[in-house]
Scaffold this active site. Sequence first.
Site, PDB file in Angstrom:
ATOM      1  CB  SER A   1      -0.860   0.021   1.265  1.00  0.00           C
ATOM      2  OG  SER A   1      -1.480   1.280   1.418  1.00  0.00           O
TER       3      SER A   1
ATOM      4  CE1 TYR B   1      -4.032  -2.022   4.968  1.00  0.00           C
ATOM      5  CE2 TYR B   1      -3.122   0.161   4.606  1.00  0.00           C
ATOM      6  CZ  TYR B   1      -3.689  -0.993   4.111  1.00  0.00           C
ATOM      7  OH  TYR B   1      -3.913  -1.130   2.758  1.00  0.00           O
TER       8      TYR B   1
HETATM    9  P1  NAD Z   1     -11.373  -5.419   0.776  1.00  0.00           P
HETATM   10  O1  NAD Z   1     -11.573  -5.120   2.219  1.00  0.00           O
HETATM   11  O2  NAD Z   1     -12.474  -5.155  -0.183  1.00  0.00           O
HETATM   12  O3  NAD Z   1     -10.876  -6.931   0.613  1.00  0.00           O
HETATM   13  C1  NAD Z   1     -10.025  -7.530   1.539  1.00  0.00           C
HETATM   14  C2  NAD Z   1     -10.100  -9.029   1.348  1.00  0.00           C
HETATM   15  O4  NAD Z   1      -9.296  -9.639   2.367  1.00  0.00           O
HETATM   16  C3  NAD Z   1     -11.517  -9.579   1.485  1.00  0.00           C
HETATM   17  O5  NAD Z   1     -11.757 -10.500   0.433  1.00  0.00           O
HETATM   18  C4  NAD Z   1     -11.491 -10.317   2.819  1.00  0.00           C
HETATM   19  O6  NAD Z   1     -12.276 -11.493   2.815  1.00  0.00           O
HETATM   20  C5  NAD Z   1     -10.025 -10.716   2.924  1.00  0.00           C
HETATM   21  N1  NAD Z   1      -9.662 -10.901   4.328  1.00  0.00           N
HETATM   22  C6  NAD Z   1      -9.661  -9.967   5.305  1.00  0.00           C
HETATM   23  N2  NAD Z   1      -9.317 -10.557   6.487  1.00  0.00           N
HETATM   24  C7  NAD Z   1      -9.114 -11.873   6.226  1.00  0.00           C
HETATM   25  C8  NAD Z   1      -8.781 -12.988   7.045  1.00  0.00           C
HETATM   26  N3  NAD Z   1      -8.614 -12.879   8.360  1.00  0.00           N
HETATM   27  N4  NAD Z   1      -8.655 -14.193   6.467  1.00  0.00           N
HETATM   28  C9  NAD Z   1      -8.855 -14.340   5.130  1.00  0.00           C
HETATM   29  N5  NAD Z   1      -9.178 -13.323   4.298  1.00  0.00           N
HETATM   30  C10 NAD Z   1      -9.323 -12.102   4.851  1.00  0.00           C
HETATM   31  O7  NAD Z   1     -10.099  -4.627   0.363  1.00  0.00           O
HETATM   32  P2  NAD Z   1      -9.438  -4.235  -1.039  1.00  0.00           P
HETATM   33  O8  NAD Z   1      -9.536  -2.779  -1.138  1.00  0.00           O
HETATM   34  O9  NAD Z   1      -9.878  -5.082  -2.163  1.00  0.00           O
HETATM   35  O10 NAD Z   1      -7.926  -4.571  -0.649  1.00  0.00           O
HETATM   36  C11 NAD Z   1      -7.207  -5.660  -1.143  1.00  0.00           C
HETATM   37  C12 NAD Z   1      -5.758  -5.431  -0.776  1.00  0.00           C
HETATM   38  O11 NAD Z   1      -5.321  -4.185  -1.326  1.00  0.00           O
HETATM   39  C13 NAD Z   1      -5.523  -5.336   0.733  1.00  0.00           C
HETATM   40  O12 NAD Z   1      -4.307  -5.975   1.067  1.00  0.00           O
HETATM   41  C14 NAD Z   1      -5.402  -3.836   0.968  1.00  0.00           C
HETATM   42  O13 NAD Z   1      -4.607  -3.533   2.091  1.00  0.00           O
HETATM   43  C15 NAD Z   1      -4.716  -3.405  -0.334  1.00  0.00           C
HETATM   44  N6  NAD Z   1      -4.904  -1.981  -0.636  1.00  0.00           N
HETATM   45  C16 NAD Z   1      -6.129  -1.490  -1.020  1.00  0.00           C
HETATM   46  C17 NAD Z   1      -6.239  -0.133  -1.309  1.00  0.00           C
HETATM   47  C18 NAD Z   1      -7.550   0.475  -1.763  1.00  0.00           C
HETATM   48  O14 NAD Z   1      -7.564   1.680  -2.050  1.00  0.00           O
HETATM   49  N7  NAD Z   1      -8.611  -0.257  -1.880  1.00  0.00           N
HETATM   50  C19 NAD Z   1      -5.151   0.709  -1.201  1.00  0.00           C
HETATM   51  C20 NAD Z   1      -3.930   0.172  -0.799  1.00  0.00           C
HETATM   52  C21 NAD Z   1      -3.818  -1.178  -0.543  1.00  0.00           C
END
Ligand code: NAD
Length: 256
Positions: A153, A167
């Site tokens: 991230s 985080y």
């Molecule tokens: P989201 O919250 O929509 O999805 C997160 C996923 O992780 C979900 O499918 C959830 O089931 C899974 N998850 C969470 N805890 C879990 C656990 N204990 N066991 C198994 N699975 C688990 O988030 P997203 O935005 O799609 O993010 C995906 C990745 O991208 C993450 O690592 C997040 O940190 C990273 N990210 C997202 C953004 C953004 O702007 N959306 C920015 C930077 C980084």
Amino acid sequence: MASTKKTLLLTGASRGIGHATVKHFHAAEWRVVTVSRQPFDKICPWPQGEKDHIQADLNDVDHYDEIIERIRAKLNEPVSGGQLAALVNNAGISPKLPQPLAGTGSPRMGVLDTALTTWQNVFNVNLYSSALLARGLFDELKAAQGSVVNVTSIAGSKVHPFAGVAYATSKAALAALTREMAHDFGPHGVRCNAIAPGEIDTSILSPGTADIVEREIPMKRLGKPSEVAQLIYFLCTSQSSYVNGAEIHVNGGEHV
Ligand code: NAD
């Protein structure tokens, strides 16, 4: 005859970036095996999806060996075969304050707000699961000369107004883990890279993101999950055959 179809193992598949990545790989005719906390989500359907889904909690560090055995059993099912050509560590959690701070309106959990259990849960899901899944499935990845992609991230490299301290530091550590894995796995033909999203249009975003877009992102818009998925795909294919140990920004220039 063994299938020549490549297999992707992706954590955190049920929504957001994971959901878009599943769709992208499936369209490119990969077999996709998923691991999420929730049961298979009908909101993100694809043929074989329900059958190739493993419900497991990556916070549950005491059961990692068992989770890896379940994954291995799934990979070895003869139905659609294929070697494990990619592991994408996408699951992530980003705890927020229950009430945004008065004055700033920010839900950021700073050092003073973060209890030990929060630190532990965040590091289990965001960091340790990535290292231990790659370790547990190393023989399969090596046999396929596969690729690992860790989803970090922008919060791992600069203080973010909404992302908490646990985080942010877990993502910084995941970037460092990517470097270490690239070093350790490279001699075996397994590449390891990271992608660092900025503000992607998913449910992890906080209210107030519109201000960041206006102030901090030269492209003046959120990223689409599909734009992240195509970068992940690039890092899992021969198009990126000499890329190893990189962390690629996917943020419309938010880091500049
Ligand atoms: P989201 O919250 O929509 O999805 C997160 C996923 O992780 C979900 O499918 C959830 O089931 C899974 N998850 C969470 N805890 C879990 C656990 N204990 N066991 C198994 N699975 C688990 O988030 P997203 O935005 O799609 O993010 C995906 C990745 O991208 C993450 O690592 C997040 O940190 C990273 N990210 C997202 C953004 C953004 O702007 N959306 C920015 C930077 C980084």
